[in-house]
Write a protein that holds these residues in place. Structure first.
Motif, PDB file in Angstrom:
ATOM      1  N   ALA A   1      -1.551  42.991 -20.527  1.00  0.00           N
ATOM      2  CA  ALA A   1      -2.324  41.899 -19.923  1.00  0.00           C
ATOM      3  C   ALA A   1      -1.923  41.814 -18.458  1.00  0.00           C
ATOM      4  O   ALA A   1      -0.872  42.332 -18.057  1.00  0.00           O
ATOM      5  CB  ALA A   1      -2.041  40.582 -20.630  1.00  0.00           C
TER       6      ALA A   1
ATOM      7  N   GLU B   1      -0.657  50.762 -21.208  1.00  0.00           N
ATOM      8  CA  GLU B   1      -1.499  49.888 -20.374  1.00  0.00           C
ATOM      9  C   GLU B   1      -0.626  48.970 -19.513  1.00  0.00           C
ATOM     10  O   GLU B   1      -0.926  48.712 -18.351  1.00  0.00           O
ATOM     11  CB  GLU B   1      -2.432  49.045 -21.250  1.00  0.00           C
ATOM     12  CG  GLU B   1      -3.535  49.822 -21.930  1.00  0.00           C
ATOM     13  CD  GLU B   1      -3.091  50.461 -23.251  1.00  0.00           C
ATOM     14  OE1 GLU B   1      -1.883  50.473 -23.546  1.00  0.00           O
ATOM     15  OE2 GLU B   1      -3.974  50.947 -23.980  1.00  0.00           O
TER      16      GLU B   1
ATOM     17  N   ILE C   1      -0.748  48.649 -15.435  1.00  0.00           N
ATOM     18  CA  ILE C   1      -1.015  47.373 -14.758  1.00  0.00           C
ATOM     19  C   ILE C   1       0.192  46.961 -13.895  1.00  0.00           C
ATOM     20  O   ILE C   1       0.028  46.413 -12.802  1.00  0.00           O
ATOM     21  CB  ILE C   1      -1.398  46.281 -15.794  1.00  0.00           C
ATOM     22  CG1 ILE C   1      -2.755  46.638 -16.424  1.00  0.00           C
ATOM     23  CG2 ILE C   1      -1.448  44.902 -15.166  1.00  0.00           C
ATOM     24  CD1 ILE C   1      -3.171  45.775 -17.596  1.00  0.00           C
TER      25      ILE C   1
ATOM     26  N   VAL D   1      -4.584  39.931 -25.588  1.00  0.00           N
ATOM     27  CA  VAL D   1      -5.208  39.401 -26.808  1.00  0.00           C
ATOM     28  C   VAL D   1      -5.341  40.492 -27.876  1.00  0.00           C
ATOM     29  O   VAL D   1      -5.469  40.182 -29.060  1.00  0.00           O
ATOM     30  CB  VAL D   1      -6.562  38.715 -26.518  1.00  0.00           C
ATOM     31  CG1 VAL D   1      -6.342  37.439 -25.731  1.00  0.00           C
ATOM     32  CG2 VAL D   1      -7.533  39.645 -25.820  1.00  0.00           C
ATOM     33  N   LYS D   2      -5.292  41.746 -27.442  1.00  0.00           N
ATOM     34  CA  LYS D   2      -5.275  42.830 -28.433  1.00  0.00           C
ATOM     35  C   LYS D   2      -3.957  42.804 -29.215  1.00  0.00           C
ATOM     36  O   LYS D   2      -3.944  42.841 -30.449  1.00  0.00           O
ATOM     37  CB  LYS D   2      -5.442  44.183 -27.741  1.00  0.00           C
ATOM     38  CG  LYS D   2      -5.341  45.362 -28.690  1.00  0.00           C
ATOM     39  CD  LYS D   2      -5.189  46.672 -27.928  1.00  0.00           C
ATOM     40  CE  LYS D   2      -4.137  47.535 -28.571  1.00  0.00           C
ATOM     41  NZ  LYS D   2      -3.865  48.746 -27.792  1.00  0.00           N
ATOM     42  N   THR D   3      -2.856  42.688 -28.496  1.00  0.00           N
ATOM     43  CA  THR D   3      -1.549  42.629 -29.154  1.00  0.00           C
ATOM     44  C   THR D   3      -1.421  41.337 -29.963  1.00  0.00           C
ATOM     45  O   THR D   3      -0.876  41.345 -31.072  1.00  0.00           O
ATOM     46  CB  THR D   3      -0.423  42.792 -28.108  1.00  0.00           C
ATOM     47  OG1 THR D   3      -0.464  44.152 -27.641  1.00  0.00           O
ATOM     48  CG2 THR D   3       0.946  42.515 -28.675  1.00  0.00           C
TER      49      THR D   3
ATOM     50  N   GLU E   1      -4.966  35.311 -21.137  1.00  0.00           N
ATOM     51  CA  GLU E   1      -6.403  35.618 -21.075  1.00  0.00           C
ATOM     52  C   GLU E   1      -7.135  34.336 -20.733  1.00  0.00           C
ATOM     53  O   GLU E   1      -6.667  33.242 -21.062  1.00  0.00           O
ATOM     54  CB  GLU E   1      -6.902  36.172 -22.430  1.00  0.00           C
ATOM     55  CG  GLU E   1      -8.326  36.682 -22.418  1.00  0.00           C
ATOM     56  CD  GLU E   1      -8.620  37.647 -21.286  1.00  0.00           C
ATOM     57  OE1 GLU E   1      -8.799  37.180 -20.138  1.00  0.00           O
ATOM     58  OE2 GLU E   1      -8.681  38.858 -21.516  1.00  0.00           O
TER      59      GLU E   1
END
Ligand SMILES: Cc1cc2nc3c(=O)[nH]c(=O)nc-3n(C[C@H](O)[C@H](O)[C@H](O)COP(=O)(O)O)c2cc1C
Length: 183
Positions: free
Chosen positions: A10, A36, A40, A87-89, A122
Motif C-alpha cells: 500500500a 509491491e 512502492i 486491502v489485498k493483504t 486505502e
C-alpha cells in the motif's frame, strides 16, 4: 520485544521506514516486504528498500520464505505489525489465505492469540474492506489506519507520521513521546 514488521504494497512506505527507525535499537525486528512494497518504497522514499534495511540490525526474510521462523507458531514473537497494509493483504488475512510469509505470520499471530496490528491504508473504503476490518477487529486484531491528526497541530508530514507511529507504539504499551498528547 520480538516484533515482526510486515510491509505490504500500500502507499505509505514512510510509515514502515519510521517504525523500523524507532524500534531498531531496542527491539528484535523480523522484517518481510512484498515485491509491491519494495517497488512502492523506492517510488515514495527514493531509496531502495534493500539498501535501507541492510543498514539496520533487523533479520530480513523474503515473502516467499516459508522456512522462516515467522511461519511457525512455535517461534514466539510478541507482536506482528502489517504496515502499511494493502486491502489485498487485509482480505487474505481476513480469510486465512496464508499464501506468503506476511499473511502466514499474521495468521499465526491470530491462531496463537498474539498481538496483531494492521495499518490498513486505502481510501475510500468499500463495504468489502470495512467488513474485512470488522471481522478481524472482532477477534482482537488492532485495525489502526494511518489517520490524519489535527488537534496536535502537525507542521509537516513527519509530524503526521509520528502521530500514527506513536499511536501504534501505545498499542504495544511502549512508552513514547512521538506526538503531543491531549492534556
Ligand atoms: C503506487 C501504488 C500505490 C498503491 N497504494 C495502495 C494503497 O494505498 N492501498 C492498497 O490497498 N493498495 C495499493 N496499491 C495496490 C497494491 O500494491 C496491490 O494490490 C498489490 O497487489 C498488493 O500486494 P501485497 O499486499 O501482497 O503487497 C498501490 C499500488 C501502487 C502501484
Amino acid at each position: 520485544m520480538k516484533i515482526a514488521v510486515l510491509i505490504s504494497g500500500a502507499s505509505g512506505s514512510i510509515l514502515s521506514k519510521r517504525l523500523i527507525e524507532v524500534l531498531n535499537d531496542n527491539h528484535e525486528l523480523f522484517v518481510v516486504a512484498s515485491d509491491e512494497a519494495k517497488w512502492i518504497f523506492k517510488q515514495e522514499t527514493e531509496e531502495e528498500f534493500d539498501e535501507f534495511i541492510r543498514k539496520k540490525k533487523c533479520k530480513v526474510f523474503k515473502n516467499s520464505d516459508f522456512s522462516s521462523p515467522l511461519a511457525s507458531g512455535s517461534f514466539k514473537i510478541d507482536a506482528g505489525i502489517i504496515i502499511p497494509c494493502s486491502v489485498k493483504t487485509l482480505s487474505a488475512v481476513a480469510c486465512g489465505y496464508a499464501s506468503n510469509l506476511i499473511t502466514r505470520c499474521a495468521d499465526v499471530c491470530i491462531k496463537e492469540k498474539r498481538k496483531l496490528i494492521m495499518v490498513v491504508r486505502e481510501t475510500p473504503l468499500s463495504p468489502i474492506h470495512l467488513e474485512n476490518m470488522l471481522k478481524l477487529s472482532k477477534i482482537g486484531v488492532v485495525i489502526l489506519p494511518p489517520m490524519l491528526t489535527f488537534y496536535n497541530k502537525p507542521k509537516n508530514l513527519e509530524d503526521a507520521v509520528d502521530f500514527v507511529i506513536g499511536k501504534l507504539l501505545d498499542q504495544l504499551n511502549l512508552h513514547n513521546n512521538l506526538f503531543k498528547r491531549w492534556e
